[in-house]
Design an enzyme around this catalytic site. Structure first.
Site, short mmCIF file in Angstrom:
data_model
loop_
_atom_site.label_atom_id
_atom_site.label_comp_id
_atom_site.label_asym_id
_atom_site.label_seq_id
_atom_site.Cartn_x
_atom_site.Cartn_y
_atom_site.Cartn_z
N HIS A 108 3.61 2.40 1.64
CA HIS A 108 2.84 1.21 1.26
C HIS A 108 3.70 -0.05 1.21
CE1 HIS A 108 4.14 2.07 -3.01
NE2 HIS A 108 4.13 0.76 -3.07
N ASP A 135 3.34 8.97 1.09
CA ASP A 135 3.75 7.59 0.79
C ASP A 135 5.23 7.39 1.06
OD1 ASP A 135 3.46 4.95 0.13
OD2 ASP A 135 3.52 5.25 -2.04
N GLY A 150 7.87 -3.84 -6.96
CA GLY A 150 9.14 -4.10 -6.28
C GLY A 150 10.10 -2.93 -6.38
N ASN A 151 9.90 -2.05 -7.37
CA ASN A 151 10.71 -0.83 -7.46
C ASN A 151 10.30 0.20 -6.41
OD1 ASN A 151 11.21 -1.26 -10.85
ND2 ASN A 151 12.86 -0.44 -9.59
N SER A 152 9.09 0.08 -5.89
CA SER A 152 8.56 1.07 -4.96
C SER A 152 9.51 1.29 -3.78
CB SER A 152 7.20 0.63 -4.42
OG SER A 152 6.24 0.60 -5.44
N GLY A 195 -9.24 22.40 4.31
CA GLY A 195 -10.60 22.03 4.63
C GLY A 195 -11.58 22.36 3.52
N VAL A 196 -11.20 22.06 2.27
CA VAL A 196 -12.08 22.34 1.13
C VAL A 196 -12.02 21.19 0.14
CG1 VAL A 196 -11.77 24.84 1.33
CG2 VAL A 196 -10.27 23.53 -0.20
#
Length: 368
Positions: free
Chosen positions: A97, A127, A204-206, A257-258
């Site tokens: 992100h 992510d 900003g830590n991401s 697929g559940v």
């Protein structure tokens, strides 16, 4: 050649001197604090260093050169920023992100050294993203992932380093305050095996590293919560995803697929279960990997005023391991399997336990 961990251990074993006054964290002129968490006060007021343990300043100094600020530029200019760090053979790890929608990415290394970066690969389901810097500074050496067998337990001291609110070179400390967390991801999927910490994580830590006091990355900072709750992508999951992104630009996640929910006390009562444990298959996606093998719910009943879906399989085991909560199933699929693997599931069906198996598929493209 000595490793970062060896250097920290060597420094940590030496006595540290006290310093009076106020100093900027990470300044080249900072002396290690005699009152750091790694020191023990003696009767005469001096500090006795714990053997083999590093102070916060020493951890910071050993890792900061490898941490970067990440600026995301779109068609209309700057559109976001975050953090990252050098890993592997010199590529940069950050969050998906942080670089989403970027037409250009710039990296800020220690000492206000700027470099252009190329996006090698991104994965919304974990992510994570991998970048390659042009002419990476020589002192920005790769950080190592923490040993994940076993993973660091709850209570392990950690430091988060990054650029919160654009302030580069910032550090916050805390502990691993939770493991095996399941976070939301696109398309109603989850990010498995996430690490919880009370080290401050702000915008900003991401993408920055959360490191142990040996200087090893325990998680990639992903999101802050509030009330001292933040989360990161675990080293275990990162070690599977990041090399694939660096090599091919993508990573394929396993897919059952559940749709499912954890067994609650009301579900356990409705299904006449002795224990509250397992996950209930609410829906099997038509044409998906589990179609024709697992059963979804087809009715409902009311327990203590609560509507409970009925008729579905309750998964209580996968690959020979017990499934008590959703994290048990999610973590197994994320860390132990790949698309195309044949996996065995223990399920409770019509009041008795049975075993079924099917071939896992690949998660569909996320809706971003």
């Amino acid at each position: 050649m000595p490793t970062r961990r060896d250097l920290l251990a060597a420094v940590g074993a030496a006595a540290t001197a006290g310093a009076a006054g106020c100093v900027q964290v990470g300044s080249p002129d900072v002396a290690p604090s005699a009152a750091g968490a790694a020191g023990n006060a003696t009767e005469d007021g001096t500090t006795e260093q714990r053997s083999g343990s590093a102070t916060e300043t020493e951890v910071y100094r050993s890792t900061i050169q490898s941490v970067v600020g990440v600026l995301n530029y779109g068609r209309n200019g700057p559109q976001g920023s975050g953090s990252g760090f050098v890993a592997g053979d010199g590529y940069i790890v950050t969050n998906q992100h942080v670089v989403a929608g970027a037409t250009e990415v710039k990296l800020r290394f220690r000492g206000n050294v700027w470099r252009d970066a190329e996006i090698l690969g991104t994965d919304a389901y974990s992510d994570l993203a991998v970048l390659r810097a042009e002419d990476r500074p020589e002192e920005a050496t790769p950080l190592s992932w923490v040993d994940t067998e076993p993973e660091p337990p709850v209570g392990t001291p950690v430091m988060a380093i990054g650029s919160p609110y654009g302030f580069s070179g910032s550090a916050s400390t805390g502990i691993v305050s939770g493991v095996d967390r399941v976070l939301s991801a696109p398309n109603n999927f989850t990010v498995a095996d996430s690490v919880q910490t009370d080290a401050a994580l702000n915008p900003g830590n991401s993408g920055g590293p959360i490191v142990t006091y040996d200087g090893d990355v325990v998680a990639v900072a992903a999101r802050g919560g509030g009330d001292n709750i933040g989360f990161g992508v675990s080293a275990a999951l990162s070690k599977r995803v990041v090399p694939a992104l660096a090599a091919s630009g993508e990573y394929d996640h396993s897919f059952m697929g559940v749709r499912l929910i954890e067994v609650s006390p009301t579900i356990a009562e409705a299904y006449d279960l002795d224990d509250v444990g397992g996950v209930l298959i609410v829906e099997v996606i038509e044409g998906g990997p589990a179609d024709g093998t697992l059963r979804g719910t087809d009715g409902e009943t009311t327990v203590d005023g609560v509507s409970v879906p009925t008729g579905g399989d309750v998964v209580v085991g996968v690959g020979g391991r017990d499934v008590e909560v959703q994290a048990d199933l999610s973590n197994y699929l994320a860390l132990e399997t790949s698309p195309g693997d044949e996996v065995e599931f223990a399920v409770l069906r019509d009041g008795s336990e049975t075993t079924v198996s099917f071939e896992l598929g690949e998660r569909p493209e996320p809706n971003l």
